[in-house]
Write a protein that holds these residues in place. Structure first.
Motif, PDB file in Angstrom:
ATOM      1  N   PHE A  66       0.857  -1.136   0.095  1.00  0.00           N
ATOM      2  CA  PHE A  66       0.102  -0.034  -0.003  1.00  0.00           C
ATOM      3  C   PHE A  66       0.914   1.116   0.016  1.00  0.00           C
ATOM      4  O   PHE A  66       0.689   2.260  -0.682  1.00  0.00           O
ATOM      5  CB  PHE A  66      -1.022  -0.104   1.224  1.00  0.00           C
ATOM      6  N   ALA A  67       1.951   1.390   0.817  1.00  0.00           N
ATOM      7  CA  ALA A  67       2.924   2.407   0.995  1.00  0.00           C
ATOM      8  C   ALA A  67       3.643   2.604  -0.282  1.00  0.00           C
ATOM      9  O   ALA A  67       3.628   3.884  -1.023  1.00  0.00           O
ATOM     10  CB  ALA A  67       3.869   2.070   1.957  1.00  0.00           C
ATOM     11  N   GLN A  68       3.951   1.750  -1.012  1.00  0.00           N
ATOM     12  CA  GLN A  68       4.500   1.604  -2.381  1.00  0.00           C
ATOM     13  C   GLN A  68       3.672   2.405  -3.548  1.00  0.00           C
ATOM     14  O   GLN A  68       3.914   2.967  -4.180  1.00  0.00           O
ATOM     15  CB  GLN A  68       5.262   0.390  -2.856  1.00  0.00           C
ATOM     16  N   LEU A  69       2.390   1.686  -3.524  1.00  0.00           N
ATOM     17  CA  LEU A  69       1.570   2.100  -4.337  1.00  0.00           C
ATOM     18  C   LEU A  69       1.147   3.593  -4.188  1.00  0.00           C
ATOM     19  O   LEU A  69       0.985   4.368  -5.276  1.00  0.00           O
ATOM     20  CB  LEU A  69       0.164   1.325  -4.521  1.00  0.00           C
ATOM     21  N   PHE A  70       0.893   4.066  -3.012  1.00  0.00           N
ATOM     22  CA  PHE A  70       0.650   5.445  -2.735  1.00  0.00           C
ATOM     23  C   PHE A  70       1.870   6.250  -2.947  1.00  0.00           C
ATOM     24  O   PHE A  70       1.466   7.425  -3.727  1.00  0.00           O
ATOM     25  CB  PHE A  70       0.570   5.691  -1.099  1.00  0.00           C
ATOM     26  N   VAL A  71       3.028   6.142  -2.638  1.00  0.00           N
ATOM     27  CA  VAL A  71       4.182   6.824  -3.270  1.00  0.00           C
ATOM     28  C   VAL A  71       4.318   6.919  -4.754  1.00  0.00           C
ATOM     29  O   VAL A  71       4.592   7.864  -5.406  1.00  0.00           O
ATOM     30  CB  VAL A  71       5.640   6.308  -2.644  1.00  0.00           C
ATOM     31  N   ASN A  72       3.696   5.772  -5.413  1.00  0.00           N
ATOM     32  CA  ASN A  72       3.810   5.742  -6.918  1.00  0.00           C
ATOM     33  C   ASN A  72       2.712   6.629  -7.579  1.00  0.00           C
ATOM     34  O   ASN A  72       2.570   6.838  -8.599  1.00  0.00           O
ATOM     35  CB  ASN A  72       3.139   4.371  -7.586  1.00  0.00           C
ATOM     36  N   GLY A  73       1.575   7.127  -6.755  1.00  0.00           N
ATOM     37  CA  GLY A  73       0.791   8.180  -7.265  1.00  0.00           C
ATOM     38  C   GLY A  73      -0.644   7.497  -7.253  1.00  0.00           C
ATOM     39  O   GLY A  73      -1.375   7.726  -8.102  1.00  0.00           O
ATOM     40  N   LEU A  74      -0.984   6.893  -6.273  1.00  0.00           N
ATOM     41  CA  LEU A  74      -2.301   6.298  -6.122  1.00  0.00           C
ATOM     42  C   LEU A  74      -3.301   7.310  -5.765  1.00  0.00           C
ATOM     43  O   LEU A  74      -3.100   8.171  -4.939  1.00  0.00           O
ATOM     44  CB  LEU A  74      -2.360   4.993  -4.861  1.00  0.00           C
ATOM     45  N   ASN A  75      -4.373   7.391  -6.699  1.00  0.00           N
ATOM     46  CA  ASN A  75      -5.399   8.103  -6.749  1.00  0.00           C
ATOM     47  C   ASN A  75      -6.326   7.913  -5.199  1.00  0.00           C
ATOM     48  O   ASN A  75      -6.370   7.013  -4.868  1.00  0.00           O
ATOM     49  CB  ASN A  75      -6.193   8.311  -7.787  1.00  0.00           C
ATOM     50  N   MET A  76      -6.986   9.095  -4.826  1.00  0.00           N
ATOM     51  CA  MET A  76      -7.819   8.898  -3.656  1.00  0.00           C
ATOM     52  C   MET A  76      -8.874   7.779  -3.463  1.00  0.00           C
ATOM     53  O   MET A  76      -9.140   7.415  -2.683  1.00  0.00           O
ATOM     54  CB  MET A  76      -8.169  10.150  -3.303  1.00  0.00           C
ATOM     55  N   PHE A  77      -9.301   7.586  -4.855  1.00  0.00           N
ATOM     56  CA  PHE A  77     -10.627   6.582  -4.875  1.00  0.00           C
ATOM     57  C   PHE A  77     -10.111   5.130  -4.608  1.00  0.00           C
ATOM     58  O   PHE A  77     -10.443   4.291  -3.925  1.00  0.00           O
ATOM     59  CB  PHE A  77     -11.110   6.631  -6.169  1.00  0.00           C
TER      60      PHE A  77
END
Length: 376
Positions: A183-194
């Motif tokens: 989750f942290a990696q995807l968030f740093v990659n630019g995960l949108n809020m949805f």
């Protein structure tokens, strides 16, 4: 013999590019682990009838020495070599984790180990750092110019394979850590809020399913919320240890809790630190863990390479979360979870796997010409 900036040998280049403050902090944790093993393990060895009261100390000294060698050796690698090593390690760890379900001994209702001569190997410990690197690699491949490779989807599918194996063991705590890292990696990659909200909801649903389907998870949560719901002996004794230690502790070797606490040398070693060395040492340990994580994140602020950014974020999340879970469960801030304190708790698989992960981190965060951080 000093190493000067004019030294162009492998060792010279490594010394002037590696993050030395982080390296020193990691060695401080290794030193703390050795001291606390001297304090906690002899009483445990006597209580369980081990051949020698120093049997745990001898083994842990070997593990810590090997861990330091692994960490330094891996930190010499280039990012390409890190990816290659992590890919091979991930495939091997997945295969061995699957093997535990078939040939692994059952301990307390779980199959997480492989029995080797003189050593119990927990493959899932090595899966954590290797999976973080491989997932970062897959995600970064999807961002190459002209690439149509679904990197994020491939990383999620690989995580799904690992999650299935961890659930079958079962090892819900390890599964939660691996999920938080992705989750942290995807968030740093630019995960949108949805997607953030969706993944957070999936995490809650996963925890709810674990609570409903796995009796040991349900028991731990109930005992956390209501101590009268079951046996809370280890947590009660650990909290008593902190009370006994006070500000400065009772002194090295003067603790009494380690003689009755079953996992005093492993999952509850933080309680031994609290009783014998007091609140101040516990805060110093917390500060060292915090320093490693915060410095690592700050070092990534100027990083322009997507793979390095995502991989290092995953490794730091894993390291910090594991330390938090151990200390917080010892202090009864969260439900108990059998998770080691990095470099401090007893355990060969844990020490070597953490050393591997920190070696990856040191290798990836070395200053290089053309990197966002420039050259040290």
């Amino acid at each position: 013999m000093s190493v000067t900036r004019a030294d162009t040998s492998t060792l010279g280049r490594w010394w002037w590019t590696v993050d030395r403050p982080t390296l020193i902090a990691l060695f401080l944790l290794v030193g703390a682990g050795f001291v606390l093993m001297l304090a906690a393990s002899p009483a445990v060895a006597v209580r369980i009838g081990a051949a020698s009261r120093n049997s745990f100390i001898g083994k842990q000294m070997v593990f810590l020495a090997l861990g330091c060698a692994v960490m330094i050796g891996v930190s010499l690698l280039t990012p390409r070599q890190v990816r290659q090593m992590a890919l091979l390690g991930c495939l091997a760890a997945l295969a061995m984790t699957a093997a535990t379900l078939v040939i692994g001994p059952e301990v307390k209702g779980a199959r997480r180990w492989l029995s080797l001569p003189g050593f119990q190997l927990q493959p899932s410990e090595f899966l954590k750092p290797c999976l973080a690197i491989v997932c970062a690699w897959l995600i970064s491949l999807g961002h190459r110019p002209g690439s149509r490779f679904p990197g994020a989807l491939a990383a999620v599918l690989l995580f799904g394979v690992a999650a299935l194996l961890l659930k079958l063991q079962p090892d819900v705590g390890m599964l939660m850590v691996v999920a938080a890292v992705l989750f942290a990696q995807l968030f740093v990659n630019g995960l949108n809020m949805f997607a953030v909200v969706g993944m957070a909801g999936a995490g809650v649903a996963l925890f709810g399913a674990a609570y409903a389907l796995l009796p040991h998870v349900q028991s731990r949560v109930q005992r956390f919320l209501d101590p009268a719901a079951g046996d809370t002996y280890q947590v009660d004794v650990a909290l008593e240890a902190f009370g006994n230690g006070g500000l400065f502790g009772r002194g090295p070797g003067e603790g009494r809790i380690k003689t009755v606490l079953p996992d005093a040398h492993a999952d509850f070693v933080f309680a031994v630190a609290g009783e014998e060395f007091g609140f101040i040492l516990c805060m110093i340990l917390i500060a060292i863990f915090g320093f490693i994580v915060i410095r690592g994140l700050l070092r990534l602020l100027g990083e322009t390479d997507r793979f390095t950014l995502i991989a290092a974020t995953g490794l730091l999340t894993q390291f910090g979360l594991q330390a938090f879970v151990n200390m917080a469960s010892t202090l009864h801030l969260i439900p108990t979870k059998g998770m080691t304190l990095p470099f401090v708790s007893y355990g060969g698989s844990s020490v070597l796997a953490i050393a591997l992960g920190m070696g990856f981190l040191l290798a990836l965060t070395r200053r290089r010409v053309g990197s966002g951080g420039g050259e040290a």
